[in-house]
Write a protein that holds these residues in place. Structure first.
Motif, PDB file in Angstrom:
ATOM      1  N   CYS A 291     -27.029   9.781 -45.290  1.00 49.44           N
ATOM      2  CA  CYS A 291     -28.113  10.107 -46.227  1.00 49.44           C
ATOM      3  C   CYS A 291     -27.956   9.308 -47.512  1.00 49.44           C
TER       4      CYS A 291
ATOM      5  N   LEU B 266     -29.165  10.108 -50.345  1.00 52.62           N
ATOM      6  CA  LEU B 266     -29.250  10.933 -51.559  1.00 52.62           C
ATOM      7  C   LEU B 266     -27.868  11.293 -52.124  1.00 52.62           C
ATOM      8  N   SER B 267     -26.854  11.285 -51.256  1.00 48.73           N
ATOM      9  CA  SER B 267     -25.457  11.365 -51.686  1.00 48.73           C
ATOM     10  C   SER B 267     -25.118  12.529 -52.635  1.00 48.73           C
ATOM     11  N   CYS B 268     -25.521  13.742 -52.255  1.00 47.98           N
ATOM     12  CA  CYS B 268     -25.163  14.907 -53.078  1.00 47.98           C
ATOM     13  C   CYS B 268     -23.635  15.064 -53.106  1.00 47.98           C
TER      14      CYS B 268
ATOM     15  N   TYR C 211     -21.621  17.543 -52.947  1.00 45.31           N
ATOM     16  CA  TYR C 211     -20.988  18.517 -52.039  1.00 45.31           C
ATOM     17  C   TYR C 211     -21.370  18.276 -50.588  1.00 45.31           C
ATOM     18  N   CYS C 212     -22.081  17.173 -50.308  1.00 48.00           N
ATOM     19  CA  CYS C 212     -22.659  17.004 -48.966  1.00 48.00           C
ATOM     20  C   CYS C 212     -21.579  17.041 -47.882  1.00 48.00           C
TER      21      CYS C 212
ATOM     22  N   LEU D 212     -21.670  16.076 -44.993  1.00 47.10           N
ATOM     23  CA  LEU D 212     -21.591  14.856 -44.173  1.00 47.10           C
ATOM     24  C   LEU D 212     -20.444  13.964 -44.642  1.00 47.10           C
TER      25      LEU D 212
ATOM     26  N   SER E  68     -29.089  14.159 -41.902  1.00 50.57           N
ATOM     27  CA  SER E  68     -29.701  13.363 -42.956  1.00 50.57           C
ATOM     28  C   SER E  68     -30.714  14.238 -43.677  1.00 50.57           C
ATOM     29  N   ASP E  69     -31.440  13.658 -44.619  1.00 49.53           N
ATOM     30  CA  ASP E  69     -32.553  14.366 -45.257  1.00 49.53           C
ATOM     31  C   ASP E  69     -33.824  13.980 -44.495  1.00 49.53           C
TER      32      ASP E  69
ATOM     33  N   LYS F 179     -34.701  17.421 -49.806  1.00 42.47           N
ATOM     34  CA  LYS F 179     -34.606  17.552 -51.262  1.00 42.47           C
ATOM     35  C   LYS F 179     -35.428  16.435 -51.895  1.00 42.47           C
TER      36      LYS F 179
HETATM   37  S1  SF4 Z   1     -27.967  15.326 -46.200  1.00 42.82           S
HETATM   38 FE1  SF4 Z   1     -28.690  16.852 -47.677  1.00 42.82          FE
HETATM   39  S2  SF4 Z   1     -26.842  17.485 -48.810  1.00 42.82           S
HETATM   40 FE2  SF4 Z   1     -26.348  15.562 -47.746  1.00 42.82          FE
HETATM   41  S3  SF4 Z   1     -26.749  13.960 -49.267  1.00 42.82           S
HETATM   42 FE3  SF4 Z   1     -28.622  14.201 -48.027  1.00 42.82          FE
HETATM   43  S4  SF4 Z   1     -29.872  15.664 -49.177  1.00 42.82           S
HETATM   44 FE4  SF4 Z   1     -27.803  15.816 -50.005  1.00 42.82          FE
END
Ligand code: SF4
Length: 313
Positions: free
Chosen positions: A39, A41-43, A45-46, A48, A90-91, A122
């Motif tokens: 993903c 977006l790289s949160c 706490y992800c 993944l 993924s998102d 998100k």
């Molecule tokens: S998969 Fe979800 S939690 Fe993980 S980085 Fe993407 S949006 Fe964020």
């Protein structure tokens, strides 16, 4: 942002799988459609990051193959309406304007009317899908207080935009799902969630919200190392215990208190909301909701009832 694509997976890949769940915790029987792994977006706490050790995204554009595998699941499991989602590895929306993978899926589910597709995100961009949306695609957004987004989900859409996109999805004919996940405990989080839930109830027609999940922060040991190295004090500001699945979670007593608070806040906005706990134990379910959910099948049956209410049958 440039895409770093690792490989285009071949013809024999299993693109549709059962959600792996987690040991000794109750799973909802979800099916995942894994066209993208990784993903952008790289949160912070992800989860993944604990499993996928590659800076590259794996993308498979063979949606036809995914659809044939979905069809097979639908035809072999006729006893209930299956739920499928693309948001596990993924998102679901972050890259979709560029890759256009959701369009054929939305069309397929809308034509079949035998199963539900959930796009979980998100990233508040559904404008390219509006003409296609139908009740068999649920548009879902993960929600968190804005300053959690500012520090832990820096690349994602602001909560206001997510709620606007959810409202747009309702107006375009889809049902909406909401995921309060992961909930992070920090000083003052109760007040922030109270405000967030008020915002949700003002922005959306809660009658068209098909499901709401609540999940507290949980993570594998590899992520604990990341949090320590990155100095993520907010994520570490609680007391954690390793569960039977090896993941860190807040202490049970704390989890029950927080779930109860959120559950009651949500119910105060609309009493018949369908709220489920993501990957929790039977005793926690009982303590929070008063409902006996002792097995995956119990939870799947609750989903079946909910779906009947929305779709008939
Ligand atoms: S998969 Fe979800 S939690 Fe993980 S980085 Fe993407 S949006 Fe964020």
């Amino acid at each position: 942002m440039g895409l770093r694509v690792a490989e285009w997976i071949g013809e024999n890949t299993n693109l549709v799988r059962n959600c792996p769940g987690t040991k000794n915790h109750i799973c909802c029987g979800y099916k995942t459609i894994d066209l993208i792994e990784g993903c952008i977006l790289s949160c912070s706490y992800c989860i993944l990051k604990g499993y996928i050790n590659s800076p590259f995204l794996k993308i498979n554009t063979n949606v036809e193959l995914a659809i044939s595998q979905i069809r097979e699941v639908i035809n072999t499991q006729k006893d209930h309406i299956n739920r499928f989602g693309t948001g596990e590895l993924s998102d679901s929306l972050a890259l979709d304007r560029r890759l256009n993978l959701n369009r054929p899926l939305i069309e397929f589910f809308g034509q079949e009317r035998k199963a539900i597709l959930e796009l979980k995100s998100k990233w508040a961009d559904i404008s390219h899908l509006k003409g296609l949306l139908n009740p068999y695609t649920v548009i879902s957004f993960s929600l968190a207080p804005q300053h959690v987004i500012d520090s832990e989900e820096k690349r994602t859409s602001p909560v206001r935009k997510r709620l606007k996109a959810a409202r747009d999805a309702q107006r375009a004919g889809s049902y909406v799902g909401l995921h309060f996940d992961p909930v992070i405990i920090y000083d003052g989080f109760e007040r922030d969630y109270e405000e967030l839930i008020s915002e949700v109830s003002e922005a959306l027609d809660l009658k068209g919200v098909i499901w709401v999940s609540i999940g507290l922060l949980r993570f594998p040991p590899k992520l604990m190392e990341n949090f320590l190295v990155e100095g993520r004090r907010r994520l570490l500001a609680g007391e954690f215990i390793r569960g039977e699945d090896g993941k860190y979670r807040y202490l049970k007593k704390e989890r029950v208190n927080v779930y109860k608070m959120l559950y009651n806040l949500l119910k105060s906005k609309r009493d018949d909301l369908f709220i489920y706990l993501c990957m929790e134990r039977a005793d926690v379910w009982k303590a929070v909701t008063g409902i006996v959910v002792e097995s995956n099948q119990d939870l799947i049956s609750l989903f079946d009832e909910r779906i009947k209410l929305f779709y008939g049958g």
